[in-house]
Design a protein around this motif. Structure first.
Motif, PDB file in Angstrom:
ATOM      1  N   PRO A   1     -32.534  50.385 -64.180  1.00  0.00           N
ATOM      2  CA  PRO A   1     -31.437  51.323 -63.900  1.00  0.00           C
ATOM      3  C   PRO A   1     -31.657  52.619 -64.683  1.00  0.00           C
ATOM      4  CG  PRO A   1     -30.702  49.544 -65.334  1.00  0.00           C
ATOM      5  CD  PRO A   1     -32.080  49.177 -64.881  1.00  0.00           C
ATOM      6  N   ALA A   2     -30.993  53.653 -64.264  1.00  0.00           N
ATOM      7  CA  ALA A   2     -31.216  54.982 -64.828  1.00  0.00           C
ATOM      8  C   ALA A   2     -31.034  55.026 -66.338  1.00  0.00           C
ATOM      9  CB  ALA A   2     -30.292  55.996 -64.155  1.00  0.00           C
ATOM     10  N   VAL A   3     -30.052  54.322 -66.859  1.00  0.00           N
ATOM     11  CA  VAL A   3     -29.797  54.373 -68.292  1.00  0.00           C
ATOM     12  C   VAL A   3     -30.944  53.738 -69.077  1.00  0.00           C
ATOM     13  CG1 VAL A   3     -28.474  52.198 -68.314  1.00  0.00           C
ATOM     14  CG2 VAL A   3     -28.075  53.945 -70.093  1.00  0.00           C
ATOM     15  N   GLU A   4     -31.521  52.656 -68.564  1.00  0.00           N
ATOM     16  CA  GLU A   4     -32.648  52.017 -69.235  1.00  0.00           C
ATOM     17  C   GLU A   4     -33.920  52.848 -69.076  1.00  0.00           C
ATOM     18  OE1 GLU A   4     -32.031  49.514 -71.179  1.00  0.00           O
ATOM     19  OE2 GLU A   4     -29.957  49.418 -70.467  1.00  0.00           O
ATOM     20  N   ARG A   5     -34.068  53.471 -67.907  1.00  0.00           N
ATOM     21  CA  ARG A   5     -35.227  54.343 -67.688  1.00  0.00           C
ATOM     22  C   ARG A   5     -35.202  55.514 -68.661  1.00  0.00           C
ATOM     23  NH1 ARG A   5     -40.083  53.645 -66.126  1.00  0.00           N
ATOM     24  NH2 ARG A   5     -39.309  52.294 -64.457  1.00  0.00           N
TER      25      ARG A   5
ATOM     26  N   THR B   1     -43.035  45.059 -78.607  1.00  0.00           N
ATOM     27  CA  THR B   1     -43.283  43.637 -78.866  1.00  0.00           C
ATOM     28  C   THR B   1     -44.521  43.407 -79.715  1.00  0.00           C
ATOM     29  OG1 THR B   1     -44.459  43.467 -76.741  1.00  0.00           O
ATOM     30  CG2 THR B   1     -42.113  42.893 -76.763  1.00  0.00           C
ATOM     31  N   ALA B   2     -45.157  44.481 -80.164  1.00  0.00           N
ATOM     32  CA  ALA B   2     -46.334  44.367 -81.033  1.00  0.00           C
ATOM     33  C   ALA B   2     -45.905  44.025 -82.460  1.00  0.00           C
ATOM     34  CB  ALA B   2     -47.109  45.684 -81.019  1.00  0.00           C
ATOM     35  N   PRO B   3     -46.808  43.506 -83.280  1.00  0.00           N
ATOM     36  CA  PRO B   3     -46.468  43.199 -84.673  1.00  0.00           C
ATOM     37  C   PRO B   3     -45.919  44.393 -85.445  1.00  0.00           C
ATOM     38  CG  PRO B   3     -48.554  42.179 -84.082  1.00  0.00           C
ATOM     39  CD  PRO B   3     -48.172  43.067 -82.934  1.00  0.00           C
ATOM     40  N   TYR B   4     -46.331  45.590 -85.042  1.00  0.00           N
ATOM     41  CA  TYR B   4     -45.871  46.810 -85.723  1.00  0.00           C
ATOM     42  C   TYR B   4     -44.646  47.430 -85.053  1.00  0.00           C
ATOM     43  CZ  TYR B   4     -48.624  48.827 -81.909  1.00  0.00           C
ATOM     44  OH  TYR B   4     -49.122  49.147 -80.674  1.00  0.00           O
ATOM     45  N   GLY B   5     -44.096  46.750 -84.044  1.00  0.00           N
ATOM     46  CA  GLY B   5     -42.962  47.310 -83.315  1.00  0.00           C
ATOM     47  C   GLY B   5     -41.771  47.622 -84.195  1.00  0.00           C
ATOM     48  N   GLY B   6     -41.604  46.842 -85.261  1.00  0.00           N
ATOM     49  CA  GLY B   6     -40.503  47.089 -86.171  1.00  0.00           C
ATOM     50  C   GLY B   6     -40.589  48.442 -86.849  1.00  0.00           C
ATOM     51  N   SER B   7     -41.802  48.946 -87.038  1.00  0.00           N
ATOM     52  CA  SER B   7     -41.972  50.270 -87.653  1.00  0.00           C
ATOM     53  C   SER B   7     -41.395  51.362 -86.754  1.00  0.00           C
ATOM     54  CB  SER B   7     -43.449  50.539 -87.925  1.00  0.00           C
ATOM     55  OG  SER B   7     -43.972  49.611 -88.842  1.00  0.00           O
ATOM     56  N   LEU B   8     -41.558  51.197 -85.443  1.00  0.00           N
ATOM     57  CA  LEU B   8     -40.982  52.145 -84.501  1.00  0.00           C
ATOM     58  C   LEU B   8     -39.463  52.134 -84.609  1.00  0.00           C
ATOM     59  CD1 LEU B   8     -41.404  54.106 -82.073  1.00  0.00           C
ATOM     60  CD2 LEU B   8     -41.289  52.099 -80.584  1.00  0.00           C
ATOM     61  N   GLU B   9     -38.898  50.943 -84.711  1.00  0.00           N
ATOM     62  CA  GLU B   9     -37.440  50.809 -84.843  1.00  0.00           C
ATOM     63  C   GLU B   9     -36.938  51.409 -86.155  1.00  0.00           C
ATOM     64  OE1 GLU B   9     -34.582  49.674 -83.442  1.00  0.00           O
ATOM     65  OE2 GLU B   9     -35.553  49.578 -81.494  1.00  0.00           O
ATOM     66  N   GLN B  10     -37.691  51.257 -87.220  1.00  0.00           N
ATOM     67  CA  GLN B  10     -37.285  51.818 -88.497  1.00  0.00           C
ATOM     68  C   GLN B  10     -37.290  53.337 -88.471  1.00  0.00           C
ATOM     69  OE1 GLN B  10     -39.881  50.055 -91.410  1.00  0.00           O
ATOM     70  NE2 GLN B  10     -38.855  48.062 -91.344  1.00  0.00           N
ATOM     71  N   LEU B  11     -38.287  53.901 -87.804  1.00  0.00           N
ATOM     72  CA  LEU B  11     -38.373  55.358 -87.718  1.00  0.00           C
ATOM     73  C   LEU B  11     -37.319  55.932 -86.786  1.00  0.00           C
ATOM     74  CD1 LEU B  11     -42.228  55.921 -87.605  1.00  0.00           C
ATOM     75  CD2 LEU B  11     -40.664  56.955 -89.240  1.00  0.00           C
ATOM     76  N   TRP B  12     -37.150  55.284 -85.644  1.00  0.00           N
ATOM     77  CA  TRP B  12     -36.203  55.753 -84.635  1.00  0.00           C
ATOM     78  C   TRP B  12     -35.339  54.558 -84.192  1.00  0.00           C
ATOM     79  CZ3 TRP B  12     -41.442  57.541 -83.747  1.00  0.00           C
ATOM     80  CH2 TRP B  12     -41.632  58.910 -84.000  1.00  0.00           C
ATOM     81  N   PRO B  13     -34.286  54.255 -84.925  1.00  0.00           N
ATOM     82  CA  PRO B  13     -33.446  53.096 -84.590  1.00  0.00           C
ATOM     83  C   PRO B  13     -32.984  53.117 -83.135  1.00  0.00           C
ATOM     84  CG  PRO B  13     -32.824  53.976 -86.727  1.00  0.00           C
ATOM     85  CD  PRO B  13     -33.803  54.959 -86.135  1.00  0.00           C
ATOM     86  N   GLY B  14     -33.057  51.963 -82.493  1.00  0.00           N
ATOM     87  CA  GLY B  14     -32.636  51.838 -81.106  1.00  0.00           C
ATOM     88  C   GLY B  14     -33.734  52.072 -80.095  1.00  0.00           C
ATOM     89  N   SER B  15     -34.929  52.420 -80.570  1.00  0.00           N
ATOM     90  CA  SER B  15     -36.021  52.726 -79.639  1.00  0.00           C
ATOM     91  C   SER B  15     -36.370  51.555 -78.734  1.00  0.00           C
ATOM     92  CB  SER B  15     -37.268  53.150 -80.414  1.00  0.00           C
ATOM     93  OG  SER B  15     -37.083  54.391 -81.044  1.00  0.00           O
ATOM     94  N   CYS B  16     -36.230  50.333 -79.246  1.00  0.00           N
ATOM     95  CA  CYS B  16     -36.613  49.155 -78.464  1.00  0.00           C
ATOM     96  C   CYS B  16     -35.414  48.391 -77.913  1.00  0.00           C
ATOM     97  CB  CYS B  16     -37.478  48.234 -79.317  1.00  0.00           C
ATOM     98  SG  CYS B  16     -39.063  48.984 -79.770  1.00  0.00           S
ATOM     99  N   ALA B  17     -34.244  48.984 -78.030  1.00  0.00           N
ATOM    100  CA  ALA B  17     -33.024  48.344 -77.497  1.00  0.00           C
ATOM    101  C   ALA B  17     -32.925  48.626 -76.001  1.00  0.00           C
ATOM    102  CB  ALA B  17     -31.794  48.865 -78.228  1.00  0.00           C
ATOM    103  N   ILE B  18     -33.835  48.028 -75.265  1.00  0.00           N
ATOM    104  CA  ILE B  18     -33.951  48.254 -73.829  1.00  0.00           C
ATOM    105  C   ILE B  18     -33.818  46.910 -73.118  1.00  0.00           C
ATOM    106  CG2 ILE B  18     -35.486  49.043 -71.977  1.00  0.00           C
ATOM    107  CD1 ILE B  18     -36.824  50.862 -74.138  1.00  0.00           C
ATOM    108  N   ASN B  19     -33.039  46.862 -72.062  1.00  0.00           N
ATOM    109  CA  ASN B  19     -32.888  45.647 -71.259  1.00  0.00           C
ATOM    110  C   ASN B  19     -34.040  45.566 -70.261  1.00  0.00           C
ATOM    111  OD1 ASN B  19     -30.397  44.731 -72.403  1.00  0.00           O
ATOM    112  ND2 ASN B  19     -29.343  46.355 -71.269  1.00  0.00           N
ATOM    113  N   TRP B  20     -35.018  44.716 -70.597  1.00  0.00           N
ATOM    114  CA  TRP B  20     -36.234  44.639 -69.796  1.00  0.00           C
ATOM    115  C   TRP B  20     -36.090  43.660 -68.632  1.00  0.00           C
ATOM    116  CZ3 TRP B  20     -39.380  48.374 -70.960  1.00  0.00           C
ATOM    117  CH2 TRP B  20     -39.509  48.829 -72.275  1.00  0.00           C
ATOM    118  N   PRO B  21     -36.812  43.912 -67.531  1.00  0.00           N
ATOM    119  CA  PRO B  21     -36.907  42.897 -66.476  1.00  0.00           C
ATOM    120  C   PRO B  21     -37.516  41.621 -67.054  1.00  0.00           C
ATOM    121  CG  PRO B  21     -37.736  45.016 -65.699  1.00  0.00           C
ATOM    122  CD  PRO B  21     -37.523  45.162 -67.173  1.00  0.00           C
ATOM    123  N   ALA B  22     -37.087  40.490 -66.598  1.00  0.00           N
ATOM    124  CA  ALA B  22     -37.528  39.212 -67.158  1.00  0.00           C
ATOM    125  C   ALA B  22     -39.036  39.009 -67.043  1.00  0.00           C
ATOM    126  CB  ALA B  22     -36.793  38.067 -66.456  1.00  0.00           C
TER     127      ALA B  22
END
Length: 413
Positions: free
Chosen positions: A183-187, A146-167
């Motif tokens: 759940p185990a898959v999100e962990r 969720t940081a301003p640079y978070g998109g760079s992580l996604e560009q390097l490793w697509p799907g890295s932030c595709a996590i279903n977070w607790p609200a």
């Protein structure tokens, strides 16, 4: 497992950071990656002091730093984050009959899982309640994503932030001892992304920005600078009579001034170490003895039989930037616990540990004409130090030489 080829440590001349290194730098300097959003990696590993502790006042008192939760302190002085990326995966050298590699003072970042000790070390402080303060990697991952640079992580490793977070994760990560319910898959996604974050930091710590090899010693090696008569004497003493090069080798092109091994120097206790008062994390209080590598070994079944033989030994640090400081009056500290307050002091200790009388901490003459007992004498190095027979002028010459290892001074005399 996340895989990223870090390559060898970059050399000066390749100063521009690549995409992975730039992401790692942004993570390294982000104070939001701590429970109270007030501590980054750079808080304890600052460039202006050779990527170690940057608080002169604190250094003069103890050298051991507090964490994101101010009343909590670590148990050792911050090691330098520079010139550590070449430390090999922790292993036993059968020829030399010593353990080599890994990171942290106690070697617990072995590098065996990520094939990179520096990456595994990068993960440690985030999940240390005495440092960044989290107990769950999910908090680190969420704040990076969720940081301003978070998109760079996604560009390097697509799907890295595709996590279903607790609200409630954004607020809950600011609560002590919070662990996200996933759940185990999100962990599994969190764990993978946390590894990627560590590898990005490792890429930055492997860069020319952190490892520039730009000292006057480097320039002298390249025939582009001179050393004074005193500095050349110091180098000769460093290599021979002083026995410094036994553990801090100076030979070869761009030497790292460490052999990545472990030693017990017989350093006295540091009475100013605030960890002695951290009863919630140190139930032994003032009688606690730092077990060093032996403490880590005791936690690993494959090493437990060797733990006692390595009790009290600590990683041999690089001497590059050992005197780097923003001003002449800035205080730096040395030794795993920050006991020594000057280079002269620690060189004098190496020289006279076994020849001067024993005294109590605070006694008149301490650090000059007497030394307190070692924190532990178990496995103490008595072959390469303690009775070197150096004169006062020879000690000064070794100090003068070590000052030539400061980066950014290649053109200075």
């Amino acid at each position: 497992m996340a895989v990223l080829v870090l390559g060898s440590v970059a050399t000066a001349g390749a100063s521009a950071l690549n995409t992975t290194q730039q992401l790692g730098k942004q993570i390294f300097f982000d104070k939001n990656l701590s429970i109270n959003r007030n501590q980054s990696c750079a808080t304890c590993h600052a460039a202006e002091v050779g990527w170690t502790g940057p608080d002169s006042s604190l250094n003069s008192r103890s050298g051991v730093y507090s964490g994101s939760i101010p009343e909590r302190f670590g148990n050792r002085k911050p090691p330098s984050a520079a010139y550590v990326a070449q430390s090999p995966v922790f292993h036993y050298d059968k020829k030399e009959k010593v353990f080599v590699g890994g990171n942290f003072w106690d070697g617990r970042a072995t590098g065996k899982r990520l094939k990179s000790p520096v990456a595994e070390q990068a993960q440690g402080p985030f999940l240390n309640p005495l440092e960044h303060g989290f107990i769950d990697a999910a908090c680190v991952v969420n704040r990076v994503c969720t940081a301003p640079y978070g998109g760079s992580l996604e560009q390097l490793w697509p799907g890295s932030c595709a996590i279903n977070w607790p609200a409630d994760i954004a607020n809950s990560c600011g609560i002590d001892n919070y662990k996200a319910s996933l759940p185990a898959v999100e962990r599994a996604k969190v764990d993978l992304t946390f590894d990627r974050i560590a590898l990005a930091i490792a890429a930055f710590e492997s860069s020319a920005e952190v490892n520039p090899f730009s000292s006057r010693f480097d320039a002298w090696q390249a025939g582009k600078a001179t050393l004074t008569k005193q500095e050349l004497l110091g180098l000769a003493l460093f290599n021979k009579k002083g026995k410094c090069a036994e553990c801090h080798p100076s030979a070869g092109k761009k030497p790292l001034f460490t052999d990545f091994t472990y030693d017990n120097l017989g350093v006295p206790r540091n009475p100013g170490n605030p960890f002695y008062g951290q009863t919630a994390y140190n139930p032994e209080g003032a009688v606690w003895t730092d077990p060093g590598l032996g403490g880590f070994m005791a936690t690993e079944k494959s090493y437990q039989a060797k733990a006692r033989a390595h009790f009290g030994v600590h990683k041999v640090p690089t001497l590059r930037n050992v005197d780097k400081r923003p001003s002449a009056d800035f205080a730096k500290v040395y030794g795993h616990n920050g006991y020594f307050k000057s280079l002269k002091e620690i060189v004098h200790f190496y020289n006279t540990r076994d020849t001067l009388p024993v005294c109590s901490p605070g006694d008149k003459g301490e650090r000059i004409s007497c030394w307190p007992l070692p924190e532990t004498a178990m496995n103490m190095n008595t072959q390469e130090m303690g009775k070197l027979g150096l004169s006062d002028a020879e000690e000064d010459a070794i100090v003068a030489f070590m000052k030539t290892l400061t980066d950014g001074e290649a053109g200075k005399r």
